[in-house]
Design a protein around this motif. Sequence first.
Motif, mmCIF file in Angstrom:
data_model
loop_
_atom_site.group_PDB
_atom_site.id
_atom_site.type_symbol
_atom_site.label_atom_id
_atom_site.label_comp_id
_atom_site.label_asym_id
_atom_site.label_seq_id
_atom_site.Cartn_x
_atom_site.Cartn_y
_atom_site.Cartn_z
ATOM 1 N N ARG A 9 0.815 -1.216 0.000
ATOM 2 C CA ARG A 9 0.000 0.000 0.000
ATOM 3 C C ARG A 9 0.849 1.266 0.000
ATOM 4 O O ARG A 9 0.455 2.278 -0.580
ATOM 5 C CB ARG A 9 -0.972 -0.029 1.186
ATOM 6 C CG ARG A 9 -2.186 -0.890 0.901
ATOM 7 C CD ARG A 9 -3.119 -1.003 2.083
ATOM 8 N NE ARG A 9 -2.658 -2.000 3.038
ATOM 9 C CZ ARG A 9 -3.341 -2.339 4.127
ATOM 10 N NH1 ARG A 9 -4.491 -1.731 4.402
ATOM 11 N NH2 ARG A 9 -2.881 -3.270 4.946
ATOM 12 N N ILE B 295 -6.959 7.227 -8.205
ATOM 13 C CA ILE B 295 -7.894 6.413 -7.425
ATOM 14 C C ILE B 295 -8.226 5.127 -8.173
ATOM 15 O O ILE B 295 -8.290 4.041 -7.591
ATOM 16 C CB ILE B 295 -9.169 7.216 -7.114
ATOM 17 C CG1 ILE B 295 -8.838 8.356 -6.128
ATOM 18 C CG2 ILE B 295 -10.252 6.315 -6.512
ATOM 19 C CD1 ILE B 295 -9.987 9.310 -5.895
ATOM 20 N N THR B 296 -8.430 5.233 -9.491
ATOM 21 C CA THR B 296 -8.710 4.037 -10.295
ATOM 22 C C THR B 296 -7.534 3.072 -10.248
ATOM 23 O O THR B 296 -7.702 1.863 -10.072
ATOM 24 C CB THR B 296 -9.010 4.438 -11.746
ATOM 25 O OG1 THR B 296 -10.103 5.356 -11.767
ATOM 26 C CG2 THR B 296 -9.363 3.216 -12.588
ATOM 27 N N ALA C 138 -7.428 1.300 -6.847
ATOM 28 C CA ALA C 138 -8.406 0.223 -6.700
ATOM 29 C C ALA C 138 -7.958 -1.036 -7.453
ATOM 30 O O ALA C 138 -8.046 -2.155 -6.931
ATOM 31 C CB ALA C 138 -9.769 0.689 -7.202
ATOM 32 N N GLY D 261 -5.049 -2.570 -5.728
ATOM 33 C CA GLY D 261 -5.500 -3.219 -4.503
ATOM 34 C C GLY D 261 -6.036 -4.612 -4.747
ATOM 35 O O GLY D 261 -5.801 -5.534 -3.954
ATOM 36 N N VAL D 262 -6.778 -4.775 -5.854
ATOM 37 C CA VAL D 262 -7.307 -6.099 -6.192
ATOM 38 C C VAL D 262 -6.176 -7.101 -6.379
ATOM 39 O O VAL D 262 -6.289 -8.281 -6.004
ATOM 40 C CB VAL D 262 -8.178 -6.016 -7.459
ATOM 41 C CG1 VAL D 262 -8.550 -7.403 -7.974
ATOM 42 C CG2 VAL D 262 -9.438 -5.207 -7.175
ATOM 43 N N ALA E 297 -10.020 -3.858 -3.222
ATOM 44 C CA ALA E 297 -10.049 -2.640 -4.044
ATOM 45 C C ALA E 297 -10.104 -1.396 -3.176
ATOM 46 O O ALA E 297 -9.439 -0.388 -3.461
ATOM 47 C CB ALA E 297 -11.243 -2.686 -5.003
ATOM 48 N N MET E 298 -10.863 -1.448 -2.090
ATOM 49 C CA MET E 298 -10.953 -0.281 -1.215
ATOM 50 C C MET E 298 -9.650 -0.034 -0.464
ATOM 51 O O MET E 298 -9.281 1.114 -0.222
ATOM 52 C CB MET E 298 -12.102 -0.465 -0.224
ATOM 53 C CG MET E 298 -13.470 -0.298 -0.856
ATOM 54 S SD MET E 298 -13.618 1.241 -1.803
ATOM 55 C CE MET E 298 -13.187 2.451 -0.561
ATOM 56 N N ARG E 299 -8.942 -1.099 -0.107
ATOM 57 C CA ARG E 299 -7.631 -0.894 0.529
ATOM 58 C C ARG E 299 -6.687 -0.165 -0.426
ATOM 59 O O ARG E 299 -5.948 0.736 -0.020
ATOM 60 C CB ARG E 299 -7.028 -2.235 0.945
ATOM 61 C CG ARG E 299 -7.786 -2.945 2.056
ATOM 62 C CD ARG E 299 -7.062 -4.203 2.519
ATOM 63 N NE ARG E 299 -7.934 -5.000 3.383
ATOM 64 C CZ ARG E 299 -8.531 -6.131 3.028
ATOM 65 N NH1 ARG E 299 -8.322 -6.636 1.821
ATOM 66 N NH2 ARG E 299 -9.306 -6.777 3.871
ATOM 67 N N ALA F 299 -7.609 1.794 -3.023
ATOM 68 C CA ALA F 299 -8.099 3.154 -3.255
ATOM 69 C C ALA F 299 -7.753 4.062 -2.084
ATOM 70 O O ALA F 299 -7.370 5.231 -2.266
ATOM 71 C CB ALA F 299 -9.609 3.130 -3.493
ATOM 72 N N ASN F 300 -7.883 3.545 -0.859
ATOM 73 C CA ASN F 300 -7.536 4.357 0.310
ATOM 74 C C ASN F 300 -6.041 4.678 0.350
ATOM 75 O O ASN F 300 -5.640 5.779 0.760
ATOM 76 C CB ASN F 300 -7.949 3.621 1.587
ATOM 77 C CG ASN F 300 -9.439 3.677 1.826
ATOM 78 O OD1 ASN F 300 -10.110 4.613 1.403
ATOM 79 N ND2 ASN F 300 -9.975 2.671 2.486
#
Length: 400
Positions: free
Chosen positions: A148, A172-173, A176, A179-180, A335-337, A339-340
């Motif tokens: 991350r 951001i895209t 995400a 993250g996946v 994905a949210m991890r 994006a954050n």
Amino acid sequence: MHEQAARPHRGTPTEVFGAFLKLGLTSFGGPIAHLGYFRDELVVRRKWIDEAGYADLVALCQFLPGPASSQVGFALGLLRGGPLGALAAWAAFTLPSALLLIAFAMAATTFGGPIGTGLLHGLKVVAVAVVAQAVWGMAKSLTPDRERASIALASVLIVVFAAGAVGQIAAITFGALAGVMLCRNGPVTGFTHFSFRVTRPVGIICLVAFFALLGLLPVLAAVSQNWALFDAFYRSGSLVFGGGHVVLPLLQAEVVAPGWISNDAFLAGYGAAQAVPGPLFTFAAYLGAVMGPAPNGILGAAICLVAIFLPGFLLLIGALPFWDSFRKRPLVLAAMRGANAAVVGILGAALYSPVWTSAVLNSYDFALALTAFILLVVWKAPPWIVVALTAAGGTALHLL
């Protein structure tokens, strides 16, 4: 969720308004502090919802784009008083700080001379400390591992080489998607069920409205400045992951770049926003009031305020009927991890430009900003006190 939280006693919009007006007048310290105030007042004292349900609600609002504390307040108003209760909660929590910032916007145009110039510069310097504190705190919680941290670094590079809203959306895209691939091994906690009496058809309508406005508003923006203003703030509110401070680079790209407001006035308002209670998103009211092209003043403030909060509320209502099943999918959480982590990079890039480059002009400014940062991070001083001290320090430096 426990039975009491699943089927709470209903209240009235008036009761909701009174409870949230108290919170709107006293909730200093940013979104994390707001969530603590909500818990003390509405979970512990008033027992509108139980601890497990409140934790679930906070998790949902932190997952979605938008101002998390305001979304939690909106949902609690919905739970207690229905749709009118939700609107009462938002209005009562938002209006005190919005009105204070509109008043500051009106007064800022009269500031002049060394005292006024120093005061406004001090507010720009305190923005350096506040954003640095946000980056520091978010980096510790949202980028705790190499994967991350690398996503955050890549996001910095993306927004540096692709300036403006396009670069931020791309970052951001990217986050995400990365993250996946890289962030599937995060902890999975237990879930409880909650019900807000929002049906699936209503949720679908809100989600369709969210995406329809996101696509339609850029077309309407060519029609008039009113629509252009609404579009800019709606789009900014749609992309805020990870905390209210992330709205700073998004709004800067939307309103400073086209020349609607100067960078100095933008950062001075952001500094002033730290000294008032309530949600940081009310910074939009200041921007709408002080904007160069019409609409501005009260009308501009109202347009910006509604536009920046609307997407987060549409997404919240849209997600409520589906959240129990949606949040259990590992790829969604991964994905949210990512994006954050990306928003940490976006905010880190904003710390340098426009915040640092506009405020720290010499070694005295650096010393003042560092003092404010130490007061916030080490001494845990209330933000409004730090704002007042830094504004006074900026004034003193200009009088020397």
